[in-house]
Each structure stands twice: as structure tokens, then as C-alpha cells.
Enzyme design. Structure first.
Site, PDB file in Angstrom:
ATOM      1  N   GLU A 262       9.319  -0.974   5.943  1.00 47.30           N
ATOM      2  CA  GLU A 262       8.353  -1.578   6.881  1.00 47.30           C
ATOM      3  C   GLU A 262       7.195  -2.090   6.029  1.00 47.30           C
ATOM      4  O   GLU A 262       6.301  -1.334   5.678  1.00 47.30           O
ATOM      5  CB  GLU A 262       7.841  -0.528   7.874  1.00 47.30           C
ATOM      6  CG  GLU A 262       8.889   0.056   8.780  1.00 47.30           C
ATOM      7  CD  GLU A 262       9.364  -0.911   9.846  1.00 47.30           C
ATOM      8  OE1 GLU A 262       8.857  -2.043   9.935  1.00 47.30           O
ATOM      9  OE2 GLU A 262      10.274  -0.519  10.591  1.00 47.30           O
ATOM     10  N   CYS A 296      -0.598  -4.067   9.821  1.00 47.67           N
ATOM     11  CA  CYS A 296       0.520  -4.888   9.331  1.00 47.67           C
ATOM     12  C   CYS A 296       0.747  -6.057  10.275  1.00 47.67           C
ATOM     13  O   CYS A 296       1.210  -7.117   9.875  1.00 47.67           O
ATOM     14  CB  CYS A 296       1.779  -4.044   9.195  1.00 47.67           C
ATOM     15  SG  CYS A 296       2.157  -3.112  10.678  1.00 47.67           S
TER      16      CYS A 296
HETATM   17  P1  NAD Z   1       0.692   0.548  -0.446  1.00 50.86           P
HETATM   18  O1  NAD Z   1       1.938  -0.206  -0.674  1.00 50.86           O
HETATM   19  O2  NAD Z   1      -0.358   0.483  -1.472  1.00 50.86           O
HETATM   20  O3  NAD Z   1       1.025   2.115  -0.254  1.00 50.86           O
HETATM   21  C1  NAD Z   1       1.861   2.563   0.785  1.00 50.86           C
HETATM   22  C2  NAD Z   1       2.473   3.897   0.390  1.00 50.86           C
HETATM   23  O4  NAD Z   1       3.437   3.665  -0.648  1.00 50.86           O
HETATM   24  C3  NAD Z   1       1.471   4.891  -0.191  1.00 50.86           C
HETATM   25  O5  NAD Z   1       1.824   6.184   0.236  1.00 50.86           O
HETATM   26  C4  NAD Z   1       1.671   4.724  -1.696  1.00 50.86           C
HETATM   27  O6  NAD Z   1       1.269   5.847  -2.446  1.00 50.86           O
HETATM   28  C5  NAD Z   1       3.175   4.495  -1.756  1.00 50.86           C
HETATM   29  N1  NAD Z   1       3.637   3.753  -2.943  1.00 50.86           N
HETATM   30  C6  NAD Z   1       3.042   2.698  -3.542  1.00 50.86           C
HETATM   31  N2  NAD Z   1       3.797   2.251  -4.556  1.00 50.86           N
HETATM   32  C7  NAD Z   1       4.909   3.031  -4.598  1.00 50.86           C
HETATM   33  C8  NAD Z   1       6.070   3.055  -5.419  1.00 50.86           C
HETATM   34  N3  NAD Z   1       6.234   2.198  -6.419  1.00 50.86           N
HETATM   35  N4  NAD Z   1       7.024   3.983  -5.159  1.00 50.86           N
HETATM   36  C9  NAD Z   1       6.880   4.849  -4.142  1.00 50.86           C
HETATM   37  N5  NAD Z   1       5.783   4.890  -3.332  1.00 50.86           N
HETATM   38  C10 NAD Z   1       4.807   3.984  -3.565  1.00 50.86           C
HETATM   39  O7  NAD Z   1       0.128   0.082   0.983  1.00 50.86           O
HETATM   40  P2  NAD Z   1      -1.236   0.464   1.701  1.00 50.86           P
HETATM   41  O8  NAD Z   1      -2.360  -0.267   1.029  1.00 50.86           O
HETATM   42  O9  NAD Z   1      -1.353   1.933   1.890  1.00 50.86           O
HETATM   43  O10 NAD Z   1      -0.981  -0.158   3.159  1.00 50.86           O
HETATM   44  C11 NAD Z   1      -1.146  -1.507   3.459  1.00 50.86           C
HETATM   45  C12 NAD Z   1       0.174  -2.253   3.431  1.00 50.86           C
HETATM   46  O11 NAD Z   1       1.139  -1.603   4.262  1.00 50.86           O
HETATM   47  C13 NAD Z   1       0.052  -3.658   3.982  1.00 50.86           C
HETATM   48  O12 NAD Z   1       0.820  -4.523   3.201  1.00 50.86           O
HETATM   49  C14 NAD Z   1       0.629  -3.528   5.396  1.00 50.86           C
HETATM   50  O13 NAD Z   1       1.091  -4.750   5.928  1.00 50.86           O
HETATM   51  C15 NAD Z   1       1.720  -2.550   5.168  1.00 50.86           C
HETATM   52  N6  NAD Z   1       2.113  -1.863   6.395  1.00 50.86           N
HETATM   53  C16 NAD Z   1       3.284  -2.218   6.991  1.00 50.86           C
HETATM   54  C17 NAD Z   1       3.659  -1.629   8.191  1.00 50.86           C
HETATM   55  C18 NAD Z   1       4.930  -2.035   8.887  1.00 50.86           C
HETATM   56  O14 NAD Z   1       5.339  -1.297   9.773  1.00 50.86           O
HETATM   57  N7  NAD Z   1       5.558  -3.141   8.556  1.00 50.86           N
HETATM   58  C19 NAD Z   1       2.846  -0.650   8.773  1.00 50.86           C
HETATM   59  C20 NAD Z   1       1.668  -0.297   8.123  1.00 50.86           C
HETATM   60  C21 NAD Z   1       1.315  -0.914   6.936  1.00 50.86           C
END
Ligand code: NAD
Length: 507
Positions: A262, A296
Site C-alpha cells: 500500500e 496517501c
Molecule cells: P516510509 O516509506 O518512510 O515508511 C513507512 C514504513 O516503512 C516505516 O515503518 C518505515 O520504517 C518502513 N521502511 C522504510 N524503508 C523500509 C525498507 N527498506 N524496508 C522495510 N521497511 C522500511 O513512509 P512514511 O513517511 O512513514 O509514510 C508516508 C508514505 O506512506 C506516503 O508515501 C504515503 O502515500 C504512504 N502511505 C500509503 C498508504 C496506502 O494505503 N496506500 C497509507 C498510508 C501511507
């Protein structure tokens, strides 16, 4: 005052971030500070998991899976039902903590907890509806059917902006499906995760299933990276940026595991000549400014028919000027801060790029000088060929674009890499149906006369293209958390082969 909330939710000044049937006292992975984006001040500290703690959590989850998977699904549903009730009791406090740690306004903080409650209700019903198909067999005296079994451990990686609801989308459904779960929350929102674990523990403590839903808060992304590479985890459900999704998908794919992604959106809303402009304005403002543009599904691209564009933009600017920005703990505030200093920097850099690429900032565009990470909601008159418009900036920047024909705007709308949510405002049935047709919106969510954000849990939630293709929450999303088995039973006295093959063996 927030200390009272923390106390009622069972959170100490320094709290363990590791649960695997019991809190691991003083895990050794170093400290993580949770801070309030409205002030920049620390709220509490969390002790994080080492790799050894992580391995212990996975071992506990493997053990609990063996017991949990054979509990009848409605019994599993009953645990989830009780979780929903416990969340009801703690709705206000947990909502306030969401507000405190993410900067969401109070209505959105509580709304997020309500979404968890709704997911628990949905999953409780689902626990009696994990159905399979019966399929006509081509062989006489044979019965063929499908059944669904639990998968094993589900790793749940969540983003900061929905710090608790996204866990519930996954854990409530995975739980009734018979999976054990390990949650790796965002390092920016560890306290909300700890609070949820406390509420959950009140429910599971006497059931013998206290180690089914586990928590692993590591430093930065570490625990997520461990999960992605871990062959003991058949499914990693990851919510976050497209960059994270690429990394998780590649790592999980390289071991032929499953990932449910997601990821980011770049959501568009088309306002046609025939639209009810009053509705469209309200929807655009909520979708673009709600959660300070950090959903998102936030509205990023607003396509206005050229005949209504100038008048609409004027009304939009007026509506923006009435938005009360401030501390999200205050009741009548509509927009709180961004999550961090880095998020403010990112927004300011994007604004520089916008200006370099010829965009015209017609509202906002500045940081608000006060403690915390406050910015003005911003409107930019843009052209669709500006490269920056193709990117998701996680901030309240709305690009306004104009168009002439519906065919042309649908093509432009679909030309970005992301495919999460989309909307059209129109009072013409032909335009609405054109937008929903096969050659219409290419997103996972397509709305008519509703903005891009604020989906209901009953539908399957998720998006196409770089958004990752995953579906969570309602409809038949549960199938992602189970393995399908096709079974054929021969109840006759002969051994007919499929495809009419003869294979007689002389005895
Ligand atoms: P992010 O990608 O920085 O982090 C999200 C999660 O992933 C965190 O727990 C982080 O520690 C983990 N993570 C990051 N890199 C990783 C890796 N290489 N391997 C494993 N885990 C890793 O995102 P954010 O800043 O917390 O959230 C914002 C983003 O999330 C935006 O792009 C938003 O659109 C998206 N989002 C999408 C949805 C959806 O349902 N499509 C919902 C909420 C947020």
C-alpha cells in the site's frame, strides 16, 4: 495534560517497544524519542529491539501460530470482537495520543480509532464467512472444492500517517484468518503502537493467545528490513512510500515470499462544467488540507474545466483563508503541523522546484513561524508537463490544472506513475460513467461526487501501478492473508483421470 492520557494508556516515560507474549524489559537496541510535531518537544522514550529480540519475537509467533491456526475461526473472531470493545472504551485517549504523536486534528485522531473499531466489527463477521467454492468436476463420482488455510506469520509494516488504523486493517483480518502477526510501526509513531498493544493485552491475557499479535519496534527501518528478508514470514504487508515498496518487494520477491503493498498516491479530482461547485469546493478542501496533506489519498492534482476554472480557484482561495491552523489539541483547529522538520524541508524544496519549473504559487507557500512544524496550505497553478506534478510530496500542496475535453483530462489524469485514488465531480451521467469505464480512471479507487480521501472500510482499499497493487480492509481482501487449497475427493470405485487420459497398468 498529555501525561494523564499516557498514564491511562499504560505508557511510561521510558517504555519497552518489544512484545512477544510479554513486554521484554529493557531491550537493548537503543532509544527512540517520540516527539510532538506541534511543539517539537519529546513525549516519551522507547527502548528498541535488537536482532536477537526480533528473532525471539519470530520464534514466539511461530509457536503461537501453531495453536491459533487450529482455534475455530469464530473463536478467533471473538478475540477480535473483544479488541473492538476495548478500543471503544479507550477511543478518546487513543485518539488524543494519535493527535499528540502525528499532529492530526482531534476529529481525525478519534476517527482513526473508529476505523480500527469498524475493522474489528468487520473481521468478527468475517470469521464466520471464510468461504470456499465448490467446482463441478469433470470426473464421475468426484467432488472438487477450494478451502482456505492460514498462512503463518504476517509481518505488518506501517507508516506514520495512519499509525494505528493500518495495523487494524491488517491484524484484525489476518487474526481471524488464523495468522499470527508482528507489527513494525513507523519510528515516528512508536507510542501509539505501544498503546494499542496495551489495549490488546487486556483482551488476550486470559485467552492463552497473548503471543499472537506481537510488536517489534526497532531503530529506523531495521525491523522492516529483517522481516522482508525473513523466510519464516510468508507475507509482508507494507504501507509507506513507493521507495520503501520497491525495496520490500525486491527483497521479499527474491525469496519468493508474498508482499502486500500500500504505497504512495498522486490523487486527482476532475471538476466538470456541470459539477455542483459547492460540493466540489468542500470536497477539494477536505481532501487537500485534511491531515495537512499527509494522507496517501490526499488530493494533489485538481483538474478544472477551463470554463469554471477562474471562479472555482477564487472560491478555493477564499475557503483556504478560513482554515484555522494551530495546535491540533484545540477543538476548532482544522489543520495541524507536518510530522517533522524533514517534512517541512521537503515541502520547501518542492516549492523551489515548482517555481523553477514555472508553477505559480497562488496561495500559501510558507512555513509558519511558531514552534513545531507548521506550514501554510498551498495552491499552485501548474501545467501537467511540469515534472514535479508527477511526484508525491507528502505535504499540503495542491496543483490546479485546467482542461478542455474529458478524454484529454482522463489521459492526463492517468499519466502519472501512481494509481491510488481518483474522483470526478459532475452532474452528467455520461461523464460519470465515462470516468468509471474501462478507459476511464486507472486507479484502485474511483469516486463520483466524493473527494479522493476518506474511504470506508467495507470496500477493498488499495491502488494500482506504483501504489503497489495491494488490497486491504473489506470485500474479499482477506484472501491475501490465507493460502488457497484445491481439493478433489474421489468417492467412486474407479480411478478416472483428468483430460480423459488412459493409463492402464497391467497388474
Ligand atoms: P516510509 O516509506 O518512510 O515508511 C513507512 C514504513 O516503512 C516505516 O515503518 C518505515 O520504517 C518502513 N521502511 C522504510 N524503508 C523500509 C525498507 N527498506 N524496508 C522495510 N521497511 C522500511 O513512509 P512514511 O513517511 O512513514 O509514510 C508516508 C508514505 O506512506 C506516503 O508515501 C504515503 O502515500 C504512504 N502511505 C500509503 C498508504 C496506502 O494505503 N496506500 C497509507 C498510508 C501511507
Amino acid at each position: 495534560m498529555f501525561q494523564d492520557v499516557l498514564q491511562r494508556l499504560g505508557i511510561d516515560d521510558v517504555h519497552s517497544g518489544v512484545w512477544s507474549g510479554e513486554w521484554v524489559s529493557q531491550p537493548n537496541g537503543g532509544e527512540l524519542v517520540s516527539s510532538n510535531p506541534a511543539t517539537g518537544e519529546p513525549i516519551a522514550r522507547v527502548q528498541t529491539a535488537t536482532r536477537e529480540d526480533y528473532d525471539n519475537i519470530i520464534s514466539a509467533s511461530e509457536q503461537s501460530f501453531r495453536r491459533w491456526r487450529i482455534a475455530p475461526p469464530p473463536q478467533r473472531g471473538d478475540v477480535v470482537r473483544q479488541l473492538g470493545n476495548a478500543l471503544r472504551r479507550h477511543k478518546q485517549d487513543l485518539g488524543l495520543l494519535v493527535t499528540l504523536e502525528t499532529g492530526k486534528i482531534r476529529a481525525e485522531g478519534e476517527g482513526e480509532v473508529q476505523e480500527m473499531i469498524d475493522m474489528c466489527d468487520f473481521a468478527t463477521g468475517l470469521s464466520r464467512q471464510l468461504y470456499g467454492l465448490t467446482i463441478a468436476s469433470e470426473r464421475p463420482s468426484h467432488r472438487m472444492f477450494e478451502q482456505w488455510h492460514p498462512l503463518g506469520i504476517v509481518g505488518i509494516i506501517t507508516a506514520f500517517n495512519f499509525p494505528v488504523a493500518v495495523w487494524a486493517w491488517n491484524a484484525a483480518v489476518a487474526g481471524v484468518c488464523g495468522d499470527s502477526t508482528v507489527w513494525k510501526p513507523s519510528p515516528q509513531t512508536p507510542l501509539t503502537a505501544i498503546a494499542v498493544q496495551h489495549i490488546l493485552n487486556q483482551v488476550t491475557k486470559d485467552t492463552g493467545f497473548a503471543d499472537v499479535f506481537n510488536l517489534c519496534i526497532g531503530q529506523g527501518n531495521a525491523a522492516g528490513e529483517w522481516m522482508a528478508a525473513d523466510e519464516r514470514i510468508p507475507l509482508v504487508s507494507a504501507t509507506g512510500s513507493c521507495r520503501m515498496g520497491h525495496s520490500v518487494a525486491e527483497t521479499v520477491g527474491s525469496r519468493l515470499g508474498r508482499s502486500l503493498l500500500e504505497l504512495g498516491g498522486n490523487n486527482g479530482m476532475i471538476v466538470t462544467e456541470s459539477a455542483d461547485l459547492e460540493l466540489a469546493i468542500r470536497a477539494a478542501v477536505f481532501a487537500a488540507v485534511g491531515t495537512a496533506g499527509q494522507r496517501c489519498t490526499s488530493l494533489r492534482r485538481l483538474f478544472l474545466h477551463e470554463s469554471i476554472a477562474d471562479a472555482f480557484l477564487k472560491r478555493l482561495q477564499k475557503a483556504y483563508s478560513s482554515i484555522k491552523i494551530g495546535d491540533p489539541w484545540e477543538e476548532d483547529v482544522l489543520m495541524g503541523p507536518l510530522i517533522s522538520e524533514a517534512a517541512v524541508d521537503q515541502m520547501m524544496q518542492t516549492l523551489e522546484t515548482i517555481r523553477d519549473q514555472g508553477g505559480d504559487v497562488v496561495y500559501g507557500g510558507n512555513r509558519i513561524e511558531r514552534p513545531g512544524y507548521f506550514v501554510e496550505p498551498t495552491i499552485v497553478r501548474a501545467a501537467s508537463d511540469m515534472p514535479i506534478v508527477r511526484q508525491e510530496t507528502f505535504a499540503p500542496i495542491l496543483y490546479v490544472l485546467t482542461y478542455r475535453s474529458l478524454d484529454e483530462v482522463i489521459e492526463t489524469h492517468n499519466s502519472v506513475d501512481q494509481g491510488l485514488s481518483s474522483a470526478i465531480f459532475t452532474d452528467r451521467m455520461q461523464e460519470a460513467e465515462r470516468f468509471l469505464s474501462t478507459a476511464g480512471s486507472d486507479c484502485g479507487i474511483a469516486n463520483v461526487n466524493i473527494g479522493t480521501s476518506g474511504a470506508e472500510i467495507g470496500g477493498a482499499f488499495g491502488g494500482e501501478k506504483e501504489t503497489g497493487g495491494g488490497r486491504e480492509a473489506g470485500s474479499d481482501s482477506w484472501k491475501a492473508y490465507m493460502r488457497r487449497q484445491t481439493c478433489t475427493v474421489n468417492w467412486g470405485g474407479d480411478l478416472p483421470l483428468a483430460q480423459g487420459i488412459e493409463f492402464d497398468v497391467a497388474e
